[in-house]
Every structure is written in C-alpha cells, then in structure tokens.
Scaffold this motif. Structure first.
Motif, PDB file in Angstrom:
ATOM      1  N   THR A  80      -7.501   4.242  -0.597  1.00  0.00           N
ATOM      2  CA  THR A  80      -7.324   3.537  -1.703  1.00  0.00           C
ATOM      3  C   THR A  80      -7.103   2.646  -0.703  1.00  0.00           C
ATOM      4  O   THR A  80      -6.880   0.622  -1.322  1.00  0.00           O
ATOM      5  CB  THR A  80      -5.756   3.640  -1.680  1.00  0.00           C
ATOM      6  N   LYS A  81      -6.708   2.365   0.672  1.00  0.00           N
ATOM      7  CA  LYS A  81      -6.506   0.933   1.336  1.00  0.00           C
ATOM      8  C   LYS A  81      -7.760   0.325   1.475  1.00  0.00           C
ATOM      9  O   LYS A  81      -7.655  -0.776   1.101  1.00  0.00           O
ATOM     10  CB  LYS A  81      -6.588   2.385   2.459  1.00  0.00           C
ATOM     11  N   TRP A  82      -9.032   0.578   1.354  1.00  0.00           N
ATOM     12  CA  TRP A  82     -10.188  -0.170   1.542  1.00  0.00           C
ATOM     13  C   TRP A  82      -9.646  -1.247   0.098  1.00  0.00           C
ATOM     14  O   TRP A  82     -10.222  -2.070   0.009  1.00  0.00           O
ATOM     15  CB  TRP A  82     -11.495   0.882   1.702  1.00  0.00           C
ATOM     16  N   VAL A  83      -9.621  -0.173  -0.872  1.00  0.00           N
ATOM     17  CA  VAL A  83      -9.599  -1.467  -2.465  1.00  0.00           C
ATOM     18  C   VAL A  83      -8.600  -2.450  -1.824  1.00  0.00           C
ATOM     19  O   VAL A  83      -8.888  -3.259  -2.253  1.00  0.00           O
ATOM     20  CB  VAL A  83      -9.229   0.294  -3.570  1.00  0.00           C
ATOM     21  N   GLY A 108      -3.569  -4.432   7.963  1.00  0.00           N
ATOM     22  CA  GLY A 108      -1.717  -4.463   7.927  1.00  0.00           C
ATOM     23  C   GLY A 108      -2.216  -2.570   6.973  1.00  0.00           C
ATOM     24  O   GLY A 108      -1.496  -2.040   7.410  1.00  0.00           O
ATOM     25  N   PRO A 109      -3.055  -2.924   6.054  1.00  0.00           N
ATOM     26  CA  PRO A 109      -3.794  -1.441   5.618  1.00  0.00           C
ATOM     27  C   PRO A 109      -4.000  -0.310   6.849  1.00  0.00           C
ATOM     28  O   PRO A 109      -3.325   0.376   6.845  1.00  0.00           O
ATOM     29  CB  PRO A 109      -5.058  -1.606   4.415  1.00  0.00           C
ATOM     30  N   GLU A 110      -4.393  -0.868   8.046  1.00  0.00           N
ATOM     31  CA  GLU A 110      -4.752   0.069   8.675  1.00  0.00           C
ATOM     32  C   GLU A 110      -3.674   0.682   9.870  1.00  0.00           C
ATOM     33  O   GLU A 110      -3.386   1.764  10.176  1.00  0.00           O
ATOM     34  CB  GLU A 110      -5.362  -0.636  10.092  1.00  0.00           C
ATOM     35  N   LEU A 111      -2.930  -0.086  10.569  1.00  0.00           N
ATOM     36  CA  LEU A 111      -1.217   0.073  10.757  1.00  0.00           C
ATOM     37  C   LEU A 111      -0.499   1.283   9.043  1.00  0.00           C
ATOM     38  O   LEU A 111       0.003   2.127   9.992  1.00  0.00           O
ATOM     39  CB  LEU A 111      -0.622  -0.630  10.892  1.00  0.00           C
ATOM     40  N   VAL A 112      -1.075   1.374   8.319  1.00  0.00           N
ATOM     41  CA  VAL A 112      -0.523   2.331   7.397  1.00  0.00           C
ATOM     42  C   VAL A 112      -0.926   3.832   8.154  1.00  0.00           C
ATOM     43  O   VAL A 112      -0.235   4.221   7.613  1.00  0.00           O
ATOM     44  CB  VAL A 112      -0.592   2.032   5.927  1.00  0.00           C
ATOM     45  N   LEU A 137       0.715  -1.179  -0.269  1.00  0.00           N
ATOM     46  CA  LEU A 137       0.055   0.262   0.161  1.00  0.00           C
ATOM     47  C   LEU A 137       0.983   0.948   0.266  1.00  0.00           C
ATOM     48  O   LEU A 137       0.330   2.490  -1.139  1.00  0.00           O
ATOM     49  CB  LEU A 137      -0.975  -0.220   1.204  1.00  0.00           C
ATOM     50  N   VAL A 138       1.886   1.218   0.516  1.00  0.00           N
ATOM     51  CA  VAL A 138       2.523   2.229   1.182  1.00  0.00           C
ATOM     52  C   VAL A 138       3.680   2.974   0.376  1.00  0.00           C
ATOM     53  O   VAL A 138       4.417   3.660  -0.474  1.00  0.00           O
ATOM     54  CB  VAL A 138       3.407   2.853   2.501  1.00  0.00           C
ATOM     55  N   GLY A 139       4.306   1.478  -0.445  1.00  0.00           N
ATOM     56  CA  GLY A 139       5.414   1.452  -1.219  1.00  0.00           C
ATOM     57  C   GLY A 139       5.398   2.568  -2.600  1.00  0.00           C
ATOM     58  O   GLY A 139       6.209   2.892  -2.690  1.00  0.00           O
TER      59      GLY A 139
END
Length: 399
Positions: A246-249, A148-152, A27-29
């Motif tokens: 974006t995180k949700w997707v 994972g995305p929640e931690l982002v 997600l963040v990369g």
C-alpha cells in the motif's frame, strides 16, 4: 538552477518536509481511521477533515500573512502542526476517534499555511527567476513521496499502540520546519492597498475560460482525492494487501503527481492548454478502467500512477488558464475563490470516498468517478462552443 538564491533551496527543503507530513497523513489516516471509527463508512473522515481544515485555513493564513508577514505565520503554523501531530499521537495511543478527527482538522489548518510556500519562494527572487524558483520547489513533492510513507512504516511500531509513533515523527518534522523557517528572510507579500476599491469579478465568473480553468483544477483535485483517499482503505483493510505494498502504491502516486511538472510546461507550449487538459482526463479514464478490471497490486499501482499524471495535467492546465481570465485588480479575489473552490471540492471528495466505498463498493466508487469525468468532458465541449461564439461576435464587432 544552481544559481538560485539560498532562500529558494531553504524553502525547497521545508516544502519537502511539510509535504512529507501530508503524505504520511494520506497513507495512515484512512487505515487508522478504519480501526478507530465507530462505523466503517467513516474510515476516511480523518483525511477528509484534514482537507476541510486546509480549505478553512487558506483565507485566514493569507490574511494573517498580509498583516504580520509570511515568516512569523510560517513559524506559527509549523508549531500548530507539531501540536496537532502530538494530539494525533495521543488519540492513536488512547484509541480516540474523535480526538483523531480534531487533530486531523488542525493538521489541515497547518497545511493551509504551508501551501503559501510556493508564493513566498517566487517573492524571494527577481521576476524573471520566478518560474525556475517555482519549479525547484516542486522537487519537494518528489522527496516527500519517498520519505513520508517511509516514516509511516518506521513509526508504526515505535510505540505499543500502532501508528502513535508515526505522529510523533510528524511532530518532529514540524519542529524542524519551524526551525528552518526561522532562517528564512521575510518576503514581500504583494497585496492590494487598503484604500483600493474592489473590482467586481462577476463578469469573470461566467466567462468560458474561467469555467474551464476552475473546473479543471477542481475536478483534477476532487477526483484525485476521491480515489486516492479510498485506495489505502480498499487495498489494506478490505483486500488485505500488505502495508508495504500500500505504501509503495501511494509513494508511486505522489511521485507521479509531481514528476511530470518537468515536462508538462513544455508540453503546454507545444500542444496547447486544452489538449493537455484532455490528456489529463484521458489519464483519469484509463485509471478508472484499470481499477475496474482487477484488484491486483499491478492494477492499483498503474491506476494510481496514471491518477497522479492526470492530476498534474489538469491542475497545471487550470493554473495556466486562470491568469488569462482576470485583470490585475481582480487577481487576488479570483485566485482566492479558485483556492477555496479547489480545497472545498477536495474535502467533500475525501469525505465522500469512505461513504461511497462502504456503501457502493470499489466498483461503485469507480463508476461514480466515470460519471464525473464524462460530465466534465461535456462541460468543456459546451464552454468551447461558447468561447468560439464569443470570439466570432467580437470579430464581427471589430470588423
């Protein structure tokens, strides 16, 4: 499932955390890469290097486990993941693109070690419980898709520099993994004896079943990586969708990758491997269509969900076919080659995603994906004809 040994649940917890780190990087990369890269077409290079690091690290990780055992290597790769995450945090804080690239590659090396969890968990139980143990570990993917995305987003504003806090949280995850690994019991690494003479795998490499098995896994992983890596960049950076959307997707995509595992095995037993592989390719065709017709949130979400389902069917189909292609003596070399091809293709696809996105645009990226799917369908048709021809020849010889 509750009758499984404690070690299976311990490995499942570790898998959940380890895959969360991978989901965070996906997600963040690309988003952080887009802000740090000297040119826009290098935005997905960090994610690509993580995958290249995974491909590079698979053989060393398995060889080290064969020599020293799984437990010490698992702890070592978790600590490597911690150091790599801290380096990524420093790179984000200092706005160093090349530091971020180095850390991404090292994170991929750690992921290569984590990939062996699925083998360790099957070695932890009697043979008859191995399938149930393996399916239990798949639950880790579902948990990772959520946390994972929640931690982002939690770590995004944790420090003054965006996303540096995200990688600090990733480092903490790796520390927890190392601690949990220390509570696991050593498992038996089933390797061939040192004095065993290697058996040639050349006949396997040209067999229709092997080509179908490996190509399905390779195309499944490569196209999934190709589209998934480009999606956060296109959504958030180019189309200005929020990071939350974006995180949700991405979360939905990762859930869709693992959730079908609870029925896809049953589906194979009902309709056969070939049809499940074709269903996976059909899901990819619908994914491409949805992505081509619009850039609304619903288009991204539905396309990425179908991309995850297609990946599951293609990868599982290839995995089920692979054991039918080799003998016990050829097992390790054939499986090693399969892993190498899959992760190498995934790395190339992730690297090419950024270049294709900025050079040809989202539409060009999707049309390229369409060409790959069509070519794979043609390959499957050719191998089906070859297989029928070989079966008819064998029947005549045995008549």
């Amino acid at each position: 499932m509750l009758q499984l040994p404690r070690q299976v649940w311990l490995f499942t917890a570790i898998q959940s955390l380890a895959m969360s780190a991978g989901a965070m990087m996906v997600l963040v990369g690309g988003v952080l890469g887009a802000s740090l890269a000297p040119t826009s077409d290098l935005a997905t290079l960090p994610v690509a290097l993580m995958i290249v690091g995974t491909a590079t690290g698979v053989l060393p990780a398995t060889r080290l486990m064969g020599k020293f055992g799984r437990k010490p290597v698992f702890i070592s790769v978790a600590l490597l993941g911690m150091l790599a995450s801290l380096l990524a945090a420093y790179a984000a804080a200092s706005q160093s693109f090349y530091g971020f690239l180095c850390s991404s590659f090292a994170i991929g090396f750690a992921v290569a070690g984590f990939q062996q969890i699925r083998f360790a968990v099957m070695e932890s139980v009697p043979v008859e419980q191995a399938p149930k143990a393996a399916s239990t570990v798949l639950l880790g993917g579902l948990v990772a898709a959520i946390i994972g995305p929640e931690l982002v987003t939690l770590g995004r504003d944790l420090t003054e520099q965006l996303f540096a806090g995200t990688f600090i949280l990733m480092a903490l995850i790796c520390v927890v993994c190392a601690v949990l690994f220390s509570f696991t019991k050593e498992t038996h690494v089933r390797l061939t004896t040192p004095d065993a003479r290697p058996v040639s795998i050349k006949p396997v490499l040209v067999s229709p079943l092997f080509i179908v098995a490996v190509s399905s896994s390779v195309i499944g992983y490569a196209l999934m990586s190709f589209i998934m890596t480009a999606t956060p960049v296109h959504m958030h950076v180019l189309e200005n969708h929020s990071l939350e959307h974006t995180k949700w997707v991405i979360q939905s995509h990762i859930i869709a990758m693992f959730l079908p595992s609870f029925i896809s095995g049953w589906l194979i037993s009902k309709v056969g491997v070939s049809k499940v592989i074709l269903m996976g390719l059909s899901a990819y065709l619908v994914t491409i269509t949805l992505a081509l017709i619009g850039s609304e949130l619903v288009n991204y979400w539905s396309a990425l969900v179908l991309l995850g389902i297609g990946w599951n069917f293609l990868f599982l189909g290839g995995t089920v076919l692979l054991p039918r292609t080799h003998t016990v003596e050829q097992k390790i070399r054939v499986q090693g080659l399969n892993e190498l091809l899959v992760f190498t293709a995934q790395g190339i696809a992730a690297l090419g995603a950024g270049v294709m996105l900025y050079k040809l645009g989202w539409q060009g990226l999707m049309y390229t994906s369409l060409v790959v799917v069509v070519l794979h369908l043609m390959l499957l048709a050719w191998q089906s004809v070859r297989l029928k021809s070989l079966q008819a020849k064998l029947a005549m010889e045995n008549a």
